[in-house]
Design an enzyme around this catalytic site. Structure first.
Site, PDB file in Angstrom:
ATOM      1  N   LYS A 217      18.482  61.946  44.701  1.00 53.25           N
ATOM      2  CA  LYS A 217      17.524  62.860  45.330  1.00 53.25           C
ATOM      3  C   LYS A 217      16.491  63.441  44.356  1.00 53.25           C
ATOM      4  O   LYS A 217      16.652  63.378  43.139  1.00 53.25           O
ATOM      5  CB  LYS A 217      18.273  63.957  46.094  1.00 53.25           C
ATOM      6  CG  LYS A 217      18.859  63.369  47.388  1.00 53.25           C
ATOM      7  CD  LYS A 217      19.447  64.365  48.322  1.00 53.25           C
ATOM      8  CE  LYS A 217      19.862  63.654  49.621  1.00 53.25           C
ATOM      9  NZ  LYS A 217      20.585  64.561  50.544  1.00 53.25           N
ATOM     10  N   ARG A 257      28.473  61.291  48.897  1.00 48.72           N
ATOM     11  CA  ARG A 257      27.712  60.261  49.614  1.00 48.72           C
ATOM     12  C   ARG A 257      26.709  59.655  48.651  1.00 48.72           C
ATOM     13  O   ARG A 257      25.817  60.354  48.163  1.00 48.72           O
ATOM     14  CB  ARG A 257      27.003  60.908  50.801  1.00 48.72           C
ATOM     15  CG  ARG A 257      26.224  59.945  51.660  1.00 48.72           C
ATOM     16  CD  ARG A 257      25.569  60.659  52.832  1.00 48.72           C
ATOM     17  NE  ARG A 257      24.766  59.738  53.617  1.00 48.72           N
ATOM     18  CZ  ARG A 257      23.518  59.388  53.294  1.00 48.72           C
ATOM     19  NH1 ARG A 257      22.953  59.891  52.178  1.00 48.72           N
ATOM     20  NH2 ARG A 257      22.832  58.554  54.046  1.00 48.72           N
TER      21      ARG A 257
HETATM   22  N1  PMM Z   1      25.571  64.241  55.503  1.00 51.54           N
HETATM   23  C1  PMM Z   1      24.407  63.879  54.923  1.00 51.54           C
HETATM   24  N2  PMM Z   1      23.732  62.798  55.388  1.00 51.54           N
HETATM   25  C2  PMM Z   1      22.553  62.432  54.807  1.00 51.54           C
HETATM   26  N3  PMM Z   1      21.862  61.378  55.277  1.00 51.54           N
HETATM   27  C3  PMM Z   1      20.676  60.999  54.694  1.00 51.54           C
HETATM   28  C4  PMM Z   1      20.208  61.711  53.566  1.00 51.54           C
HETATM   29  C5  PMM Z   1      18.919  61.345  52.881  1.00 51.54           C
HETATM   30  O1  PMM Z   1      18.618  60.030  52.865  1.00 51.54           O
HETATM   31  P1  PMM Z   1      19.457  58.901  52.057  1.00 51.54           P
HETATM   32  O2  PMM Z   1      20.232  58.229  53.120  1.00 51.54           O
HETATM   33  O3  PMM Z   1      18.476  57.983  51.445  1.00 51.54           O
HETATM   34  O4  PMM Z   1      20.321  59.584  51.069  1.00 51.54           O
HETATM   35  N4  PMM Z   1      20.875  62.773  53.088  1.00 51.54           N
HETATM   36  C6  PMM Z   1      22.045  63.160  53.700  1.00 51.54           C
HETATM   37  C7  PMM Z   1      22.787  64.306  53.244  1.00 51.54           C
HETATM   38  O5  PMM Z   1      22.374  65.009  52.313  1.00 51.54           O
HETATM   39  N5  PMM Z   1      23.946  64.610  53.874  1.00 51.54           N
END
Ligand code: PMM
Length: 281
Positions: A217, A257
């Site tokens: 990020k 994640r």
């Molecule tokens: N639970 C959760 N889901 C998410 N999904 C997508 C992204 C941002 O996009 P990415 O898939 O490229 O990381 N960030 C989050 C997050 O911070 N928490």
């Protein structure tokens, strides 16, 4: 099994974005075959579960229509499940969550925490699957205008509590909830770092499994920026991501994640080994 998967350590949730425009891997896994292969590769690298998303949530992203999101997500969920993976679906749409659950998804990861689609909480309650409630202040187009906090940790906790109350009030069993501070969502870099410094407080004041999603990020880019302030590209932030994974695991996170699994899988195992040595001391 509809209960929340649990491990004896912090789990690794591998990210497969079946999108052309996600901020750090947009387009790389856009066709189903490459998306499925990516998911299986992440499992081979140590991911415990795979989070499949079909709509970019990056700041400024425009919406994908339901039919397109379904087209992207459902076949990949189904094939990964058929190949033995534990799969979650990353969506704010109840209709997509429903079809993903039918295809075998075992968890719904909703970045809006049930706020974007009023049908989401009733669906998740009815299907009795685990639900990730992330801190969210609105959709991507203008969310960073809402990165205004007097006390970011206190306000994120309070607003997550509201989302949790909405989920439980809507029939989702508390033991199926996971909370997530939503790093990068209506937060500036300093606020993301402040939230990561407060994982212990988040754990103490939100008695739910905690998901930490820092992978690649923008705030990591700022920390890693060169003398001229230029951040490294997103794909060069995986070592920094693994550092956060170690810290999150040490703080007792349920899962991290991540876009690259191996380094974070090693990081959470080291954190666990240190915790075990400490308990033996
Ligand atoms: N639970 C959760 N889901 C998410 N999904 C997508 C992204 C941002 O996009 P990415 O898939 O490229 O990381 N960030 C989050 C997050 O911070 N928490």
């Amino acid at each position: 099994m509809t209960g929340l998967p649990r491990w004896d350590r912090c789990a690794v949730m591998g990210v497969v974005n079946v999108t052309p425009d996600s901020f750090s891997d947009g387009g790389r896994w856009f066709d189903p075959e490459s998306a499925v292969k990516r998911g299986l590769d992440l499992v081979a690298e140590g991911a415990d579960l795979i989070d499949v998303g079909g709509e970019s949530t990056r700041p400024g992203a425009t919406r994908v229509d339901e039919a397109e999101e379904l087209r992207r997500v459902v076949p990949v969920v189904r094939e990964l499940v058929d190949r033995g993976a534990l799969v979650s679906v990353d969506t704010t749409r109840a209709s997509v969550a429903e079809r993903a659950i039918e295809a075998g998804a075992r968890l719904v990861n909703d970045v809006s925490g049930g706020r974007a689609d009023p049908a989401m909480v009733p669906l998740v309650a009815e299907r009795a699957v685990p639900f990730v409630v992330m801190h969210w202040r609105g959709r991507s187009l203008d969310m960073n205008e809402r990165a205004v906090y007097a006390d970011v940790v206190g306000e994120v906790i309070a607003e997550l509590r509201e989302s949790v109350e909405g989920a439980v009030g809507g029939g989702i069993a508390p033991e199926r909830l996971v909370v997530d501070p939503g790093l990068g969502f209506a937060k500036r870099a300093e606020q993301d770092l402040t939230l990561l410094a407060a994982l212990g407080r988040l754990r103490a004041e939100l008695p739910f499994p905690l998901l930490v999603a820092a992978s690649r990020k923008r705030f990591l880019g700022r920390v890693l920026a060169g003398p001229d302030g230029t951040p490294p590209p997103a794909r060069e932030r995986d070592a920094a991501t693994a550092a956060v994974s170690a810290l999150a695991a040490a703080a007792g996170a349920w899962a991290v994640r991540v876009h690259e699994a191996r380094a974070s899988a090693d990081a959470v195992r080291v954190a666990r080994a240190i915790e075990e040595a400490n308990s033996r001391a």
